[in-house]
Scaffold this motif. Sequence first.
Motif, PDB file in Angstrom:
ATOM      1  N   ILE A  32       0.871  -1.169   0.000  1.00 21.93           N
ATOM      2  CA  ILE A  32       0.000   0.000   0.000  1.00 21.93           C
ATOM      3  C   ILE A  32       0.912   1.224   0.000  1.00 21.93           C
ATOM      4  CG2 ILE A  32      -0.218  -0.042   2.528  1.00 21.93           C
ATOM      5  CD1 ILE A  32      -3.086   1.081   2.103  1.00 21.93           C
ATOM      6  N   ALA A  39      -0.005   4.079  -7.284  1.00 19.45           N
ATOM      7  CA  ALA A  39      -0.898   3.081  -7.887  1.00 19.45           C
ATOM      8  C   ALA A  39      -0.951   3.257  -9.395  1.00 19.45           C
ATOM      9  CB  ALA A  39      -2.294   3.186  -7.283  1.00 19.45           C
ATOM     10  N   LEU A  45      -2.044  -0.656  -4.398  1.00 21.56           N
ATOM     11  CA  LEU A  45      -3.152   0.194  -4.001  1.00 21.56           C
ATOM     12  C   LEU A  45      -2.710   1.400  -3.192  1.00 21.56           C
ATOM     13  CD1 LEU A  45      -4.363  -0.200  -0.807  1.00 21.56           C
ATOM     14  CD2 LEU A  45      -4.783  -2.451  -1.719  1.00 21.56           C
ATOM     15  N   TYR A  47      -4.493   4.095  -0.368  1.00 26.56           N
ATOM     16  CA  TYR A  47      -5.608   4.518   0.475  1.00 26.56           C
ATOM     17  C   TYR A  47      -5.115   5.668   1.324  1.00 26.56           C
ATOM     18  CZ  TYR A  47      -9.400   4.729   3.770  1.00 26.56           C
ATOM     19  OH  TYR A  47     -10.456   5.180   4.525  1.00 26.56           O
ATOM     20  N   LEU A  84      -9.597   5.416  -2.266  1.00 25.39           N
ATOM     21  CA  LEU A  84      -9.059   4.077  -2.446  1.00 25.39           C
ATOM     22  C   LEU A  84      -8.867   3.854  -3.935  1.00 25.39           C
ATOM     23  CD1 LEU A  84      -8.312   1.193  -1.523  1.00 25.39           C
ATOM     24  CD2 LEU A  84     -10.752   0.632  -1.664  1.00 25.39           C
ATOM     25  N   ILE A  86      -7.208   1.053  -6.628  1.00 22.15           N
ATOM     26  CA  ILE A  86      -6.719  -0.317  -6.756  1.00 22.15           C
ATOM     27  C   ILE A  86      -6.219  -0.541  -8.177  1.00 22.15           C
ATOM     28  CG2 ILE A  86      -7.331  -2.764  -6.625  1.00 22.15           C
ATOM     29  CD1 ILE A  86      -9.613  -1.897  -4.695  1.00 22.15           C
ATOM     30  N   ASN A  87      -5.026  -1.104  -8.286  1.00 17.71           N
ATOM     31  CA  ASN A  87      -4.452  -1.429  -9.587  1.00 17.71           C
ATOM     32  C   ASN A  87      -4.675  -2.924  -9.824  1.00 17.71           C
ATOM     33  OD1 ASN A  87      -2.683  -2.116 -11.729  1.00 17.71           O
ATOM     34  ND2 ASN A  87      -1.495  -0.267 -11.335  1.00 17.71           N
ATOM     35  N   ALA A  91      -2.545  -6.475  -9.151  1.00 23.97           N
ATOM     36  CA  ALA A  91      -3.141  -7.536  -8.333  1.00 23.97           C
ATOM     37  C   ALA A  91      -3.059  -8.878  -9.070  1.00 23.97           C
ATOM     38  CB  ALA A  91      -4.585  -7.197  -7.991  1.00 23.97           C
ATOM     39  N   ILE A  98      -8.971  -9.504  -5.764  1.00 25.42           N
ATOM     40  CA  ILE A  98      -9.577  -8.425  -4.982  1.00 25.42           C
ATOM     41  C   ILE A  98     -11.070  -8.724  -4.852  1.00 25.42           C
ATOM     42  CG2 ILE A  98      -9.984  -5.937  -4.822  1.00 25.42           C
ATOM     43  CD1 ILE A  98      -7.016  -6.614  -4.737  1.00 25.42           C
ATOM     44  N   LEU A 103     -13.711  -3.763  -4.598  1.00 25.70           N
ATOM     45  CA  LEU A 103     -13.682  -3.089  -5.907  1.00 25.70           C
ATOM     46  C   LEU A 103     -14.833  -2.086  -6.021  1.00 25.70           C
ATOM     47  CD1 LEU A 103     -12.796  -6.046  -8.294  1.00 25.70           C
ATOM     48  CD2 LEU A 103     -11.347  -4.099  -7.698  1.00 25.70           C
ATOM     49  N   ALA A 106     -13.993   1.140  -4.241  1.00 23.63           N
ATOM     50  CA  ALA A 106     -12.846   1.907  -4.744  1.00 23.63           C
ATOM     51  C   ALA A 106     -13.297   3.157  -5.492  1.00 23.63           C
ATOM     52  CB  ALA A 106     -11.987   1.033  -5.639  1.00 23.63           C
ATOM     53  N   VAL A 109     -10.407   2.200 -10.164  1.00 25.15           N
ATOM     54  CA  VAL A 109      -9.841   0.877 -10.400  1.00 25.15           C
ATOM     55  C   VAL A 109      -9.049   0.963 -11.691  1.00 25.15           C
ATOM     56  CG1 VAL A 109     -10.337  -1.554 -10.844  1.00 25.15           C
ATOM     57  CG2 VAL A 109     -11.730  -0.289  -9.203  1.00 25.15           C
TER      58      VAL A 109
END
Length: 111
Positions: A32, A39, A45, A47, A84, A86-87, A91, A98, A103, A106, A109
Amino acid sequence: MDRGLAVLPGPVNNTLRESIIQLVARYHVPAIYPFRYYARDGGLLYYGIDQVDQWPKAAGYVDRILKGEKPNELPLQAPTKFELIINLKTAKALGIEIPPTLLARADEVIE
């Protein structure tokens, strides 16, 4: 998986951002990161606070100080908006699935 990494903000980590992301990927460690661009650059990710949301608040404080208020008398303000990111490509490369509920929560994404 029983390991992970939390990359902390700081000038050294920011300067070495690309190397950190590459090493984390090479050793298949989920991580993280402290800023959204990690990201976007391939980190798993992010956050944290929405930094753009903080700018108007900072401007208001500067205005109050310039009008004579003492900085130590201004109320402390905590962030109210968090992001948030997320990649998913990262992942998948790490073999991490995830959860759909995460998801859905998020803000962004990256696929």
